[in-house]
Scaffold this motif. Structure first.
Motif, PDB file in Angstrom:
ATOM      1  N   HIS A 268       0.850  -1.189   0.000  1.00 60.89           N
ATOM      2  CA  HIS A 268       0.000   0.000   0.000  1.00 60.89           C
ATOM      3  C   HIS A 268       0.884   1.237   0.000  1.00 60.89           C
ATOM      4  O   HIS A 268       1.761   1.404   0.861  1.00 60.89           O
ATOM      5  CB  HIS A 268      -0.914   0.000   1.234  1.00 60.89           C
ATOM      6  CG  HIS A 268      -1.826   1.186   1.314  1.00 60.89           C
ATOM      7  ND1 HIS A 268      -2.967   1.302   0.540  1.00 60.89           N
ATOM      8  CD2 HIS A 268      -1.757   2.325   2.049  1.00 60.89           C
ATOM      9  CE1 HIS A 268      -3.569   2.434   0.818  1.00 60.89           C
ATOM     10  NE2 HIS A 268      -2.857   3.089   1.721  1.00 60.89           N
ATOM     11  N   ASN A 269       0.675   2.086  -1.008  1.00 64.27           N
ATOM     12  CA  ASN A 269       1.442   3.334  -1.133  1.00 64.27           C
ATOM     13  C   ASN A 269       2.954   3.109  -1.045  1.00 64.27           C
ATOM     14  O   ASN A 269       3.674   3.847  -0.376  1.00 64.27           O
ATOM     15  CB  ASN A 269       1.007   4.347  -0.074  1.00 64.27           C
ATOM     16  CG  ASN A 269      -0.276   5.072  -0.460  1.00 64.27           C
ATOM     17  OD1 ASN A 269      -0.850   4.816  -1.521  1.00 64.27           O
ATOM     18  ND2 ASN A 269      -0.738   5.960   0.401  1.00 64.27           N
ATOM     19  N   GLY A 270       3.415   2.068  -1.720  1.00 65.16           N
ATOM     20  CA  GLY A 270       4.844   1.810  -1.797  1.00 65.16           C
ATOM     21  C   GLY A 270       5.440   1.098  -0.601  1.00 65.16           C
ATOM     22  O   GLY A 270       6.618   0.738  -0.624  1.00 65.16           O
ATOM     23  N   LYS A 271       4.650   0.875   0.452  1.00 65.46           N
ATOM     24  CA  LYS A 271       5.127   0.182   1.639  1.00 65.46           C
ATOM     25  C   LYS A 271       4.657  -1.277   1.616  1.00 65.46           C
ATOM     26  O   LYS A 271       3.578  -1.597   1.098  1.00 65.46           O
ATOM     27  CB  LYS A 271       4.612   0.861   2.910  1.00 65.46           C
ATOM     28  CG  LYS A 271       5.183   2.252   3.163  1.00 65.46           C
ATOM     29  CD  LYS A 271       6.644   2.177   3.593  1.00 65.46           C
ATOM     30  CE  LYS A 271       7.171   3.550   3.994  1.00 65.46           C
ATOM     31  NZ  LYS A 271       8.577   3.495   4.451  1.00 65.46           N
ATOM     32  N   TYR A 272       5.464  -2.154   2.191  1.00 65.44           N
ATOM     33  CA  TYR A 272       5.139  -3.578   2.261  1.00 65.44           C
ATOM     34  C   TYR A 272       4.692  -3.911   3.691  1.00 65.44           C
ATOM     35  O   TYR A 272       5.469  -3.785   4.641  1.00 65.44           O
ATOM     36  CB  TYR A 272       6.344  -4.426   1.862  1.00 65.44           C
ATOM     37  CG  TYR A 272       6.736  -4.247   0.423  1.00 65.44           C
ATOM     38  CD1 TYR A 272       6.232  -5.079  -0.576  1.00 65.44           C
ATOM     39  CD2 TYR A 272       7.602  -3.220   0.040  1.00 65.44           C
ATOM     40  CE1 TYR A 272       6.574  -4.904  -1.905  1.00 65.44           C
ATOM     41  CE2 TYR A 272       7.952  -3.037  -1.291  1.00 65.44           C
ATOM     42  CZ  TYR A 272       7.436  -3.880  -2.254  1.00 65.44           C
ATOM     43  OH  TYR A 272       7.777  -3.709  -3.583  1.00 65.44           O
TER      44      TYR A 272
END
Length: 401
Positions: A155-159
């Motif tokens: 989500h939004n570049g975060k894992y």
């Protein structure tokens, strides 16, 4: 835990579900020289291209199947071999595999648990294009407070590596998560973890081992929890859904409030006229959690159950005089078991006509569809020739014009 086969449920509206079973996996088909006695559990299905891939725990091993449709037919991609064999060192439990497809098309597999409810370990590795072999060597990515059930969400570049801690057989089971900048970590557990846990005030016990999906512009978490009444040490669980929200400013998953009901958008608009009984008469009620009225509440967390020694259990629906009933749908507690029932109808409650008789061979499934096609005041379901395992227990009785 688990069973020797894998069942599934099918729905057009995410509300009314039909029970089915798959051709694969089975305990018989997924047994290797190293397999232990554990049955089939923890399926994970992902779509890549035009094919579906399943990662399944059987015998403390991970097996991989492929199909062109979620209902199969499924085939083991590695013949008679598991994808990840039993760990003979007993360092960790080889179960709970989940695949994740990143934005760049790379696919990763996450798996692992612990022994004797302690020392959970999570492993991850990139998969080859065949989805059944590893492109890289597995690495351990275990975050703090991890026990089992890993699921990767981006989500939004975060894992977000989400997972379960505690014992699935008691109220310590809960959902936690850790965040990283790479699918293989490292991962740091979030400050507000756990985000889904037991809430005794709401009578929600041991929620965990989940998946996350999106529909209609919203994210949802699908998980299981203990059925009511809660009995520690058992695996009597129900599948539940709740909305899942992110706090983008802090790169966090917001705490989930478990509920007994969750509004979910209807996928179809088809409506079938139903008929509500004005009263119910039963031979017995097992507890305050299993009252007769539960079969009319359109709530699949509640049910009617007869007492254990009720050898002539019945439940009778009472209608207005001369109500035209087209059919009856019965949703038994265990749809894969065989129930020996007889359905009778009456105008006065004294003289009865048999509508359907399954007392010889029994009937199974969910829903069980019983044609009625008559006007009557009473419809009675009698449990006959019952065996102890197939106790009279019903989630819902539905009548239709």
């Amino acid at each position: 835990m688990g069973a020797e086969f894998l069942s599934c449920w099918i729905s057009d509206d995410f509300r009314n579900w039909t029970f089915d079973t798959l051709n694969w996996p089975t305990k018989t088909a997924c047994t290797s020289p190293l397999s232990n006695e554990n049955n089939v559990w923890a399926p994970s299905v992902i779509r890549k291209g035009d094919a579906f891939y399943m990662y399944i725990s059987v015998g403390s091993e991970v097996w991989c199947g492929k199909a062109n449709h979620p209902l199969g037919p499924w085939e083991n991609m590695l013949g008679d071999q598991p994808m990840i064999p039993y760990d003979t060192t007993r360092f960790y439990h080889v179960i709970d595999a989940e695949a994740f497809i990143d934005d760049d098309g790379k696919v990763y597999l996450y798996w692992g648990s612990g022994w004797d409810w302690i020392n959970g370990h999570c492993f991850a590795a990139e998969l080859n294009d065949d989805m059944a072999s590893f492109k890289s060597e597995p690495v351990e990515v275990t975050p703090t407070h991890y026990f089992e059930g890993p699921l990767m969400v981006k989500h939004n570049g975060k894992y977000y590596l989400t997972y379960s801690e505690g014992k699935t057989i008691d109220d310590t089971y809960e959902v936690r998560y850790a965040v990283g900048n790479n699918p293989l970590g490292p991962f740091t557990e979030a400050a507000n973890s756990p985000v889904l846990k037991t809430d005794k005030d709401l009578e929600v016990y041991g929620p965990g081992h989940h998946t996350v999906f999106s529909y209609g512009g919203k994210d949802y978490i699908l998980y299981h929890r203990h059925s009511l009444p809660f009995v520690s040490g058992t695996a009597m669980r129900q599948t539940c859904v709740a909305e899942l929200d992110f706090d983008d400013n802090n790169s966090q998953i917001k705490t989930v409030t478990p509920n007994h009901t969750q509004l979910f958008p209807d996928i179809t608009n088809s409506k079938i006229a139903s008929v509500k009984p004005v009263d119910l008469i039963v031979s017995s009620e097992h507890s305050s959690y299993t009252r007769a009225k539960n079969v009319m509440d359109n709530n699949y967390t509640t049910r009617w159950e007869a007492v254990d020694d009720d050898d002539h259990a019945f439940i009778t629906a009472v209608f207005e005089n001369n109500t035209d009933i087209n059919r009856l749908e019965i949703r038994f507690e265990y749809p894969w078991k065989n129930y020996f029932i007889k359905i009778d109808a009456s105008d006065d409650g004294e003289n009865w006509n048999t509508i359907a008789d399954y007392t010889t061979n029994g009937i199974s499934g969910s829903p069980v569809l019983i044609p009625v096609n008559k006007k009557c005041k009473y419809i009675r379901t009698i449990f006959e020739n019952r065996v102890k395992e197939d106790k009279p227990s019903v989630w819902e009785l539905c009548f239709y014009e």
